[in-house]
Design an enzyme around this catalytic site. Structure first.
Site, PDB file in Angstrom:
ATOM      1  CG  ASP A 160      10.289  44.321  23.824  1.00 48.25           C
ATOM      2  OD1 ASP A 160      10.083  43.180  23.365  1.00 48.25           O
ATOM      3  OD2 ASP A 160       9.824  45.363  23.284  1.00 48.25           O
ATOM      4  CB  ILE A 161      12.567  48.673  21.459  1.00 42.47           C
ATOM      5  CG1 ILE A 161      13.081  50.074  21.199  1.00 42.47           C
ATOM      6  CG2 ILE A 161      11.392  48.332  20.560  1.00 42.47           C
ATOM      7  CD1 ILE A 161      13.721  50.256  19.830  1.00 42.47           C
TER       8      ILE A 161
ATOM      9  CG  ASN B  49       4.386  35.818  20.700  1.00 43.93           C
ATOM     10  OD1 ASN B  49       3.584  35.227  21.405  1.00 43.93           O
ATOM     11  ND2 ASN B  49       4.751  37.064  20.908  1.00 43.93           N
TER      12      ASN B  49
ATOM     13  N   GLY C 173       1.324  36.128  16.995  1.00 43.72           N
ATOM     14  CA  GLY C 173       1.853  37.431  17.389  1.00 43.72           C
ATOM     15  C   GLY C 173       3.322  37.633  17.096  1.00 43.72           C
ATOM     16  CD  GLN C 174       8.194  34.323  15.107  1.00 44.60           C
ATOM     17  OE1 GLN C 174       7.533  33.341  14.773  1.00 44.60           O
ATOM     18  NE2 GLN C 174       9.519  34.310  15.160  1.00 44.60           N
TER      19      GLN C 174
ATOM     20  CG  HIS D  33      11.847  37.018  20.066  1.00 42.57           C
ATOM     21  ND1 HIS D  33      11.695  36.863  18.701  1.00 42.57           N
ATOM     22  CD2 HIS D  33      10.685  37.523  20.510  1.00 42.57           C
ATOM     23  CE1 HIS D  33      10.486  37.278  18.344  1.00 42.57           C
ATOM     24  NE2 HIS D  33       9.847  37.679  19.428  1.00 42.57           N
TER      25      HIS D  33
ATOM     26  CG  HIS E  72       8.391  38.266  24.534  1.00 38.80           C
ATOM     27  ND1 HIS E  72       8.366  39.614  24.257  1.00 38.80           N
ATOM     28  CD2 HIS E  72       8.118  37.643  23.369  1.00 38.80           C
ATOM     29  CE1 HIS E  72       8.067  39.793  22.970  1.00 38.80           C
ATOM     30  NE2 HIS E  72       7.922  38.612  22.405  1.00 38.80           N
TER      31      HIS E  72
END
Ligand code: 5GP
Ligand code: ZN
Length: 113
Positions: free
Chosen positions: A31-32, A86, A92-93, A99, A101
C-alpha cells in the site's frame, strides 16, 4: 480492464507498484500509504468493483486471494494479521477495484472506526 481504473492499470503494469507476488490471476503490492508495518493489497487482475459485485464464478479467485494474503503476511513476519475489504464509499472504499488489505506487525483495535 477498465481504462479509468487505477488498479487495472497497476495490474497491467502501466503504473508501477512495489509488487510482492504476481501470477496470471492475482497481484499483491505494498500500500502506498501503509497503516501498519506490514500493509499490502491483494487484487484480482479481473476488474470486480467490490465484494458486493463478486459472483459465484469468482469464489475460487477470492479463496486464492485469502490464502495468498496469509502466506505473504507470514513471509513478511506477520504471524497475526487483519484482512479488510471495504465495500462502498460509506465503508471507506476509495478505489473501486476489489482489493483485500493485509495489515500486520502491530496490535490492532476492535471495532474499527
Ligand atoms: P480503500 O480505501 O479503497 O479500501 O483502499 C485503497 C487503498 O489503496 C488505500 O489504502 C490507498 O493508500 C491505496 N492506494 C491508493 N492509490 C495507490 C497507488 O497508486 N499505489 C498503491 N500502491 N496504493 C494505492
Ligand atoms: Zn479495475
Amino acid at each position: 480492464m477498465e481504462t479509468d481504473c487505477l488498479f487495472c492499470k497497476i495490474a497491467a503494469g502501466d503504473i508501477p507498484a512495489d509488487k510482492l507476488y504476481e501470477d496470471d490471476e492475482i497481484l499483491a503490492f505494498r500500500d502506498i500509504a501503509p497503516q501498519a508495518p506490514v500493509h499490502f493489497l491483494i487484487i484480482p487482475k479481473k476488474h470486480i468493483e467490490n465484494p458486493a459485485a463478486v459472483g459465484s464464478e469468482d469464489e475460487k479467485l477470492m479463496g486464492r486471494m485469502l490464502r495468498r494474503g496469509a502466506a505473504i503476511a507470514e513471509e513478511n513476519g506477520a504471524q497475526d494479521f487483519r484482512l479488510v475489504f471495504n465495500s462502498g464509499a460509506e465503508a471507506g472504499q476509495t478505489v473501486f477495484h476489489i482489493h483485500m488489505h493485509v495489515l500486520g506487525g502491530r496490535s490492532m483495535q476492535w471495532p474499527p472506526g
